[in-house]
Motif scaffolding. Structure first.
Motif, PDB file in Angstrom:
ATOM      1  N   GLU A 113      -1.214  -0.617  11.549  1.00 32.71           N
ATOM      2  CA  GLU A 113      -1.453  -0.671  10.114  1.00 32.71           C
ATOM      3  C   GLU A 113      -0.143  -0.494   9.371  1.00 32.71           C
ATOM      4  OE1 GLU A 113      -4.145   1.657   6.833  1.00 32.71           O
ATOM      5  OE2 GLU A 113      -4.616   1.859   8.939  1.00 32.71           O
ATOM      6  N   GLN A 114       0.090  -1.363   8.400  1.00 36.08           N
ATOM      7  CA  GLN A 114       1.295  -1.276   7.589  1.00 36.08           C
ATOM      8  C   GLN A 114       1.013  -0.418   6.355  1.00 36.08           C
ATOM      9  OE1 GLN A 114       2.365  -5.274   6.660  1.00 36.08           O
ATOM     10  NE2 GLN A 114       2.868  -5.780   8.761  1.00 36.08           N
ATOM     11  N   GLN A 115       1.990   0.410   5.995  1.00 33.89           N
ATOM     12  CA  GLN A 115       1.801   1.278   4.845  1.00 33.89           C
ATOM     13  C   GLN A 115       2.112   0.501   3.561  1.00 33.89           C
ATOM     14  OE1 GLN A 115       4.132   4.770   5.343  1.00 33.89           O
ATOM     15  NE2 GLN A 115       2.908   5.540   7.035  1.00 33.89           N
ATOM     16  N   ASP A 116       1.346   0.760   2.532  1.00 35.21           N
ATOM     17  CA  ASP A 116       1.530   0.105   1.257  1.00 35.21           C
ATOM     18  C   ASP A 116       2.444   0.970   0.392  1.00 35.21           C
ATOM     19  OD1 ASP A 116       1.337  -1.660  -0.794  1.00 35.21           O
ATOM     20  OD2 ASP A 116      -0.728  -1.138  -1.343  1.00 35.21           O
ATOM     21  N   ASP A 117       3.618   0.443   0.009  1.00 35.36           N
ATOM     22  CA  ASP A 117       4.609   1.211  -0.748  1.00 35.36           C
ATOM     23  C   ASP A 117       4.522   0.955  -2.256  1.00 35.36           C
ATOM     24  OD1 ASP A 117       5.589   2.307   1.572  1.00 35.36           O
ATOM     25  OD2 ASP A 117       7.043   0.696   1.879  1.00 35.36           O
ATOM     26  N   ARG A 118       3.448   0.329  -2.741  1.00 40.25           N
ATOM     27  CA  ARG A 118       3.342  -0.005  -4.162  1.00 40.25           C
ATOM     28  C   ARG A 118       2.908   1.187  -5.017  1.00 40.25           C
ATOM     29  NH1 ARG A 118      -0.411  -5.108  -4.105  1.00 40.25           N
ATOM     30  NH2 ARG A 118      -0.150  -5.417  -1.898  1.00 40.25           N
TER      31      ARG A 118
END
Length: 56
Positions: free
Chosen positions: A50-55
């Motif tokens: 899972e990729q982390q969302d940096d927004r």
């Protein structure tokens, strides 16, 4: 004579699945087993990170 026929037809209206019904259900169960086994193998091949969302 009609009373004798009525007595013999009393139990003839019962319908049971019999051997054919059992074989159909058994075939569905065997097919489901192999499908689930195949699906488990396909899920094991998936490499998901899972990729982390940096927004935020």
């Amino acid at each position: 004579m009609p009373l004798v026929l009525a007595d013999t037809l009393e139990f003839s209206d019962r319908v049971t699945p019999g051997l054919l019904g059992f074989l159909v259900i058994a075939a569905i169960a065997v097919a489901l087993y192999f499908i689930m086994r195949s699906m488990r193998r396909q899920f094991a091949k998936i490499d998901f990170e899972e990729q982390q969302d940096d927004r935020a």
